[in-house]
Scaffold this active site. Structure first.
Site, PDB file in Angstrom:
ATOM      1  N   ARG A  67      94.700  -0.406  24.598  1.00  0.00           N
ATOM      2  CA  ARG A  67      94.918   0.939  25.134  1.00  0.00           C
ATOM      3  C   ARG A  67      94.991   0.967  26.654  1.00  0.00           C
ATOM      4  O   ARG A  67      95.440   1.948  27.243  1.00  0.00           O
ATOM      5  CB  ARG A  67      93.862   1.905  24.595  1.00  0.00           C
ATOM      6  CG  ARG A  67      93.992   2.146  23.092  1.00  0.00           C
ATOM      7  CD  ARG A  67      92.895   3.048  22.573  1.00  0.00           C
ATOM      8  NE  ARG A  67      91.578   2.518  22.819  1.00  0.00           N
ATOM      9  CZ  ARG A  67      90.981   1.588  22.067  1.00  0.00           C
ATOM     10  NH1 ARG A  67      91.598   1.098  21.014  1.00  0.00           N
ATOM     11  NH2 ARG A  67      89.785   1.141  22.374  1.00  0.00           N
ATOM     12  N   GLU A 106      77.176  -6.411  21.473  1.00  0.00           N
ATOM     13  CA  GLU A 106      75.861  -6.040  20.944  1.00  0.00           C
ATOM     14  C   GLU A 106      75.374  -7.131  19.983  1.00  0.00           C
ATOM     15  O   GLU A 106      74.224  -7.568  20.042  1.00  0.00           O
ATOM     16  CB  GLU A 106      75.982  -4.697  20.222  1.00  0.00           C
ATOM     17  CG  GLU A 106      74.645  -4.030  19.997  1.00  0.00           C
ATOM     18  CD  GLU A 106      74.816  -2.686  19.294  1.00  0.00           C
ATOM     19  OE1 GLU A 106      73.788  -2.127  18.914  1.00  0.00           O
ATOM     20  OE2 GLU A 106      75.963  -2.234  19.117  1.00  0.00           O
TER      21      GLU A 106
HETATM   22  P1  AMP Z   1      82.833  -2.245  26.957  1.00  0.00           P
HETATM   23  O1  AMP Z   1      83.098  -3.720  27.074  1.00  0.00           O
HETATM   24  O2  AMP Z   1      81.578  -1.934  26.217  1.00  0.00           O
HETATM   25  O3  AMP Z   1      82.899  -1.535  28.291  1.00  0.00           O
HETATM   26  O4  AMP Z   1      83.961  -1.653  26.020  1.00  0.00           O
HETATM   27  C1  AMP Z   1      85.157  -1.353  26.554  1.00  0.00           C
HETATM   28  C2  AMP Z   1      86.281  -1.534  25.577  1.00  0.00           C
HETATM   29  O5  AMP Z   1      86.002  -0.962  24.305  1.00  0.00           O
HETATM   30  C3  AMP Z   1      87.489  -0.856  26.116  1.00  0.00           C
HETATM   31  O6  AMP Z   1      88.624  -1.668  25.927  1.00  0.00           O
HETATM   32  C4  AMP Z   1      87.576   0.441  25.351  1.00  0.00           C
HETATM   33  O7  AMP Z   1      88.897   0.735  25.048  1.00  0.00           O
HETATM   34  C5  AMP Z   1      86.746   0.225  24.109  1.00  0.00           C
HETATM   35  N1  AMP Z   1      85.782   1.309  23.851  1.00  0.00           N
HETATM   36  C6  AMP Z   1      84.437   1.215  23.925  1.00  0.00           C
HETATM   37  N2  AMP Z   1      83.835   2.359  23.586  1.00  0.00           N
HETATM   38  C7  AMP Z   1      84.823   3.230  23.286  1.00  0.00           C
HETATM   39  C8  AMP Z   1      84.866   4.601  22.865  1.00  0.00           C
HETATM   40  N3  AMP Z   1      83.746   5.326  22.679  1.00  0.00           N
HETATM   41  N4  AMP Z   1      86.065   5.163  22.659  1.00  0.00           N
HETATM   42  C9  AMP Z   1      87.203   4.455  22.844  1.00  0.00           C
HETATM   43  N5  AMP Z   1      87.230   3.171  23.232  1.00  0.00           N
HETATM   44  C10 AMP Z   1      86.068   2.554  23.447  1.00  0.00           C
END
Ligand code: AMP
Length: 171
Positions: free
Chosen positions: A59, A96
């Site tokens: 995305r 996680e």
């Molecule tokens: P993180 O590594 O935890 O920052 O997760 C980021 C990635 O997961 C990104 O590529 C986001 O597109 C996706 N992501 C994580 N949480 C969400 C959420 N609540 N809604 C949409 N995409 C998410």
């Protein structure tokens, strides 16, 4: 402006797993006027002098390519393992439960190039930090990490403390 954009982000509870509220940007992408508005707002947040915009699969690709075009910069796809056909740099990061990995072509960046990283959502920051490390492995300078949506309660910014970070909407 932001209140209009917010109306086009759909909250989908318990996707992809229980307890997660997924921020779905497809309603926003589906409205030309709102997509243009969002792009203009993102452009106000980012440095104007960049050589490349790196988008994180999948995305992150949508606005990263639009940003690249408007900034007169090249676009770099940062992808899930096994998707890029040529030689790659690879970076592992913690989830996680377990680990994940993202990859970038070894010739995506000329050493010294200024790189803007973009993704749709900043959650815990693990993915974005791994992307920044990939850019640095290739000799690039990370000038900013930019997001459409920041889930501030997950404190991703703390993990990205070494870099400038910007986001359009904070939750
Ligand atoms: P993180 O590594 O935890 O920052 O997760 C980021 C990635 O997961 C990104 O590529 C986001 O597109 C996706 N992501 C994580 N949480 C969400 C959420 N609540 N809604 C949409 N995409 C998410």
């Amino acid at each position: 402006m932001k209140d209009i954009i917010e109306q086009y982000i759909r909250n989908v509870p318990d996707f992809p797993k229980p307890g997660v509220v997924f921020k779905d940007i497809t309603p926003l992408l589906g409205e030309a006027r709102v997509m243009q508005l969002t792009l203009n707002e993102l452009l106000r947040l980012v440095p104007k002098k960049v050589d490349k915009v790196a988008g994180i699969e999948a995305r992150g690709f949508f606005f990263a390519t639009l940003l690249a075009e408007h900034l007169n910069a090249g676009f770099i796809p940062i992808r899930k393992p096994g998707k890029l056909p040529y030689d790659v740099y690879s970076e592992e990061y913690a989830l996680e439960y377990g680990t994940d990995r993202i990859e970038m072509h070894i010739d995506a960046i000329v050493p010294g190039e200024r790189v803007l990283i973009h993704d749709d959502v900043l959650a815990t920051g693990g993915t974005a930090l791994a992307a920044a490390r990939l850019v640095e492995k290739a000799g690039g300078e990370v000038v900013m990490l930019n997001f459409l949506i920041e889930l501030a309660f997950l404190k991703g910014r703390e993990k990205l403390a070494d870099y400038p970070v910007s986001s359009l909407l904070q939750y």
